[in-house]
Design a protein around this motif. Sequence first.
Motif, PDB file in Angstrom:
ATOM      1  N   GLN A 142      -2.290  -7.285  -6.604  1.00 32.74           N
ATOM      2  CA  GLN A 142      -2.874  -6.226  -7.430  1.00 32.74           C
ATOM      3  C   GLN A 142      -3.428  -5.103  -6.559  1.00 32.74           C
ATOM      4  O   GLN A 142      -3.295  -3.918  -6.896  1.00 32.74           O
ATOM      5  N   ARG A 143      -4.047  -5.482  -5.451  1.00 35.53           N
ATOM      6  CA  ARG A 143      -4.591  -4.465  -4.548  1.00 35.53           C
ATOM      7  C   ARG A 143      -3.480  -3.594  -3.979  1.00 35.53           C
ATOM      8  O   ARG A 143      -3.599  -2.368  -3.925  1.00 35.53           O
ATOM      9  N   GLN A 144      -2.388  -4.232  -3.560  1.00 38.25           N
ATOM     10  CA  GLN A 144      -1.299  -3.462  -2.977  1.00 38.25           C
ATOM     11  C   GLN A 144      -0.649  -2.551  -4.020  1.00 38.25           C
ATOM     12  O   GLN A 144      -0.265  -1.414  -3.714  1.00 38.25           O
ATOM     13  N   ALA A 145      -0.512  -3.034  -5.249  1.00 39.37           N
ATOM     14  CA  ALA A 145       0.041  -2.195  -6.313  1.00 39.37           C
ATOM     15  C   ALA A 145      -0.878  -1.008  -6.585  1.00 39.37           C
ATOM     16  O   ALA A 145      -0.412   0.127  -6.799  1.00 39.37           O
ATOM     17  N   PHE A 146      -2.184  -1.255  -6.577  1.00 38.62           N
ATOM     18  CA  PHE A 146      -3.153  -0.178  -6.771  1.00 38.62           C
ATOM     19  C   PHE A 146      -3.030   0.850  -5.652  1.00 38.62           C
ATOM     20  O   PHE A 146      -3.041   2.067  -5.898  1.00 38.62           O
ATOM     21  N   ARG A 147      -2.887   0.378  -4.427  1.00 32.16           N
ATOM     22  CA  ARG A 147      -2.754   1.296  -3.293  1.00 32.16           C
ATOM     23  C   ARG A 147      -1.491   2.148  -3.415  1.00 32.16           C
ATOM     24  O   ARG A 147      -1.501   3.334  -3.073  1.00 32.16           O
TER      25      ARG A 147
ATOM     26  N   GLU B  35       4.901   1.536   3.973  1.00 33.33           N
ATOM     27  CA  GLU B  35       5.079   1.336   2.537  1.00 33.33           C
ATOM     28  C   GLU B  35       4.516   0.008   2.044  1.00 33.33           C
ATOM     29  O   GLU B  35       4.628  -0.303   0.859  1.00 33.33           O
ATOM     30  N   GLU B  36       3.893  -0.786   2.904  1.00 31.80           N
ATOM     31  CA  GLU B  36       3.485  -2.142   2.508  1.00 31.80           C
ATOM     32  C   GLU B  36       2.465  -2.198   1.361  1.00 31.80           C
ATOM     33  O   GLU B  36       2.665  -3.037   0.463  1.00 31.80           O
ATOM     34  N   PRO B  37       1.374  -1.487   1.300  1.00 29.51           N
ATOM     35  CA  PRO B  37       0.848  -0.521   2.269  1.00 29.51           C
ATOM     36  C   PRO B  37      -0.406  -1.075   2.955  1.00 29.51           C
ATOM     37  O   PRO B  37      -1.332  -1.550   2.298  1.00 29.51           O
TER      38      PRO B  37
END
Length: 274
Positions: free
Chosen positions: A254-259, A155-157
């Motif tokens: 932002q990258r993790q939220a997008f993922r 879930e990190e992800p």
Amino acid sequence: MRSLLAAFAALSGLMNISGGAIAQPVQPADASMGDRAVQLCTQDANVDSCWRAGVEAEKRGDAGATLAAYEASCAAGFQMGGCYEAGKIYFLSSKLRDYGKSKDRMMQVCRSPDIGIGPYACKYLGIIYRNGLSGRPRIDQAFEALSRACFTHNEEPFIDGNGCEILADNIPSADEMGTSEDFWQPDYVAYLALTRGCSDDMPALCDRALNIHRQAVGKSANWLARCAEDTQAVGFSGKCEDLARSASPAKFEQRQAFRRNLVRMFYRATEYAG
């Protein structure tokens, strides 16, 4: 196995045994090796002494000792690094190749909560199932393992971008998935997988994703409407085609939220149950 045990015996003579808590073995390649590993390996920071011995043996070019050390690390059960490295040797080494053992080791790591190497192990496992390297090809299990590599392991992800690319190139058909063609849209799943892989600093995958989208527009593909609905449902501010253009934000958060948005879209696109 005899040569591996011989290398393990040689390894045990070279290592400095220190005290410390010893974990129980995890699916050792051989019962006697598992017993020896419990006695031999000690925890060392976030790894273990056998794993470090494997790294040193690899530097020396001693393949047998390397594999024996990683197998001992795997059997000791402190962490997943030894299992993963042993699995890679069984997969990649022309002299020590054993796809059945590679599958066993990669399955251990893929099913573990290790977010650093778990997705990579899932990729290898997916390739083994896809190509039938240890038994007949299993498209369904390949899809599950590759989906874990790209979308669902943690879930990190954290992901394996190359695993996403392989997933995109091997989306099963509706018949293979046992579902309706009206529901199952392989190009849509491939688009999401390539976009997800692009977020792992693989910009060429964004180009591939955009090409899939352009072809879909040219054919008025049904999945475009679903993608538009899903982007809205997960709270993505842009359009479907903007996903692939937004896959590499500069900031980590932002990258993790997008993922995470892509994971939710993947579940909606596949009704994937894990």
